[in-house]
Scaffold this active site. Sequence first.
Site, short mmCIF file in Angstrom:
data_model
loop_
_atom_site.label_atom_id
_atom_site.label_comp_id
_atom_site.label_asym_id
_atom_site.label_seq_id
_atom_site.Cartn_x
_atom_site.Cartn_y
_atom_site.Cartn_z
N ASP A 136 -15.56 9.54 9.58
CA ASP A 136 -14.47 8.59 9.34
C ASP A 136 -13.16 9.37 9.33
O ASP A 136 -13.13 10.59 9.13
CB ASP A 136 -14.66 7.86 7.99
N ARG A 145 0.81 -1.22 0.00
CA ARG A 145 0.00 0.00 0.00
C ARG A 145 0.84 1.27 0.00
O ARG A 145 0.48 2.25 -0.63
CB ARG A 145 -0.94 0.00 1.20
C1 LIG Z 1 -14.01 -1.85 8.22
S1 LIG Z 1 -14.62 -0.21 8.05
C2 LIG Z 1 -16.22 -0.39 8.80
C3 LIG Z 1 -17.28 0.43 8.09
C4 LIG Z 1 -18.70 0.28 8.64
N1 LIG Z 1 -18.79 0.75 10.00
C5 LIG Z 1 -19.17 -1.15 8.54
O1 LIG Z 1 -19.26 -1.84 9.57
O2 LIG Z 1 -19.45 -1.61 7.44
C6 LIG Z 1 -13.68 0.62 9.33
C7 LIG Z 1 -13.60 2.14 9.13
O3 LIG Z 1 -13.07 2.71 10.33
C8 LIG Z 1 -12.25 3.80 9.98
N2 LIG Z 1 -11.30 4.08 11.07
C9 LIG Z 1 -10.24 3.34 11.47
N3 LIG Z 1 -9.60 3.95 12.47
C10 LIG Z 1 -10.28 5.09 12.73
C11 LIG Z 1 -10.10 6.15 13.66
N4 LIG Z 1 -9.09 6.16 14.53
N5 LIG Z 1 -10.98 7.17 13.63
C12 LIG Z 1 -12.01 7.18 12.75
N6 LIG Z 1 -12.23 6.21 11.84
C13 LIG Z 1 -11.37 5.17 11.84
C14 LIG Z 1 -11.56 3.35 8.70
O4 LIG Z 1 -11.11 4.46 7.93
C15 LIG Z 1 -12.66 2.55 8.01
O5 LIG Z 1 -13.34 3.31 7.05
#
Ligand SMILES: C[S@@+](CC[C@H](N)C(=O)[O-])C[C@H]1O[C@@H](n2cnc3c(N)ncnc32)[C@H](O)[C@@H]1O
Length: 290
Positions: A162, A51
């Site tokens: 996000d 990445r």
């Molecule tokens: C796997 S996705 C889950 C999306 C959705 N909630 C679902 O369950 O389908 C996780 C998301 O969390 C966000 N994320 C990870 N660490 C984070 C942080 N410290 N603060 C805010 N968002 C975060 C990532 O950018 C990603 O878009």
Amino acid sequence: MTLSIDTKNVMPPERREFEYTQKDFEHVRDLVYQNAGITLQSSKTNLVYSRLSKRVRACGMQSFKDYLAYLEQDEEERTRAVTALTTNHTSFFREKHHFEHLVNQVWPALKKKLESGGRVRIWSAGCSSGEEPYSLVMALAGTDRNLPRWLLKHDFRILASDLAPHVLATARSGRYPNSIAESIPASLRNIWMTPDGDSMVVNPALQQLIAFKELNLLGTWPMKQQFDVIFCRNVMIYFDEPTKTTLFQNFSKKLLTGGYLYIGHSERLVGKASQDFVSKGQTIYQKRSM
Ligand SMILES: C[S@@+](CC[C@H](N)C(=O)[O-])C[C@H]1O[C@@H](n2cnc3c(N)ncnc32)[C@H](O)[C@@H]1O
């Protein structure tokens, strides 16, 4: 949206374009932990190379060492590096029992609250490319074409946040390839999605109900109000126990008494805040009065 690599085709170290050492991996691991709370296991060594090598190239650097030194001075690039390492997998109506619970058990009281002039706030924390908050509004609206306008006239709002700007850009556009939108139940898709070539666009009135914001869950939360419902699903799975413990405490503070917290299928409440909640179903928790 899914960001993943084909682990079967991982490039062997001798064919790598840029020098990349164990020390570089550890540097990235610390950076991602400090900036996003995400824990990268050593099994992710190749994923990090795959990445970030695109960013190393885009910045015109010759090695990971130079790129990592550059990140110390450039905050924007640091954000790009961290977000390139987040997992953004999501889908419409993922874990659909949460939406059924919300509509059948929670929404009737919230609707009454709105009818009597009250305020209702829902937060999709870690919303990725928007499928989760759009599923929320579609579930609440059901087949009632007048509901979005009614909600706009009442004090109803969804905050969807996000860390990663690139997924928020998709979320704000409300446009999804047909292959992604087809997981929306047909009865809702036919009403709330407009076909446009290879993609489908979310109804503008539904879009207006959601405010998309960039927010790091580890940072300061600017929202002053408390929420009736918080969805934070499949986000904390990447965090270590101390980070999860702090976050659950903060979510508890941000929820109204009687409010609901929905978490991902492989997540569980940890720390002192678990005493603040009563289980109301599979990964569904209600904040008790204290
Ligand atoms: C796997 S996705 C889950 C999306 C959705 N909630 C679902 O369950 O389908 C996780 C998301 O969390 C966000 N994320 C990870 N660490 C984070 C942080 N410290 N603060 C805010 N968002 C975060 C990532 O950018 C990603 O878009």
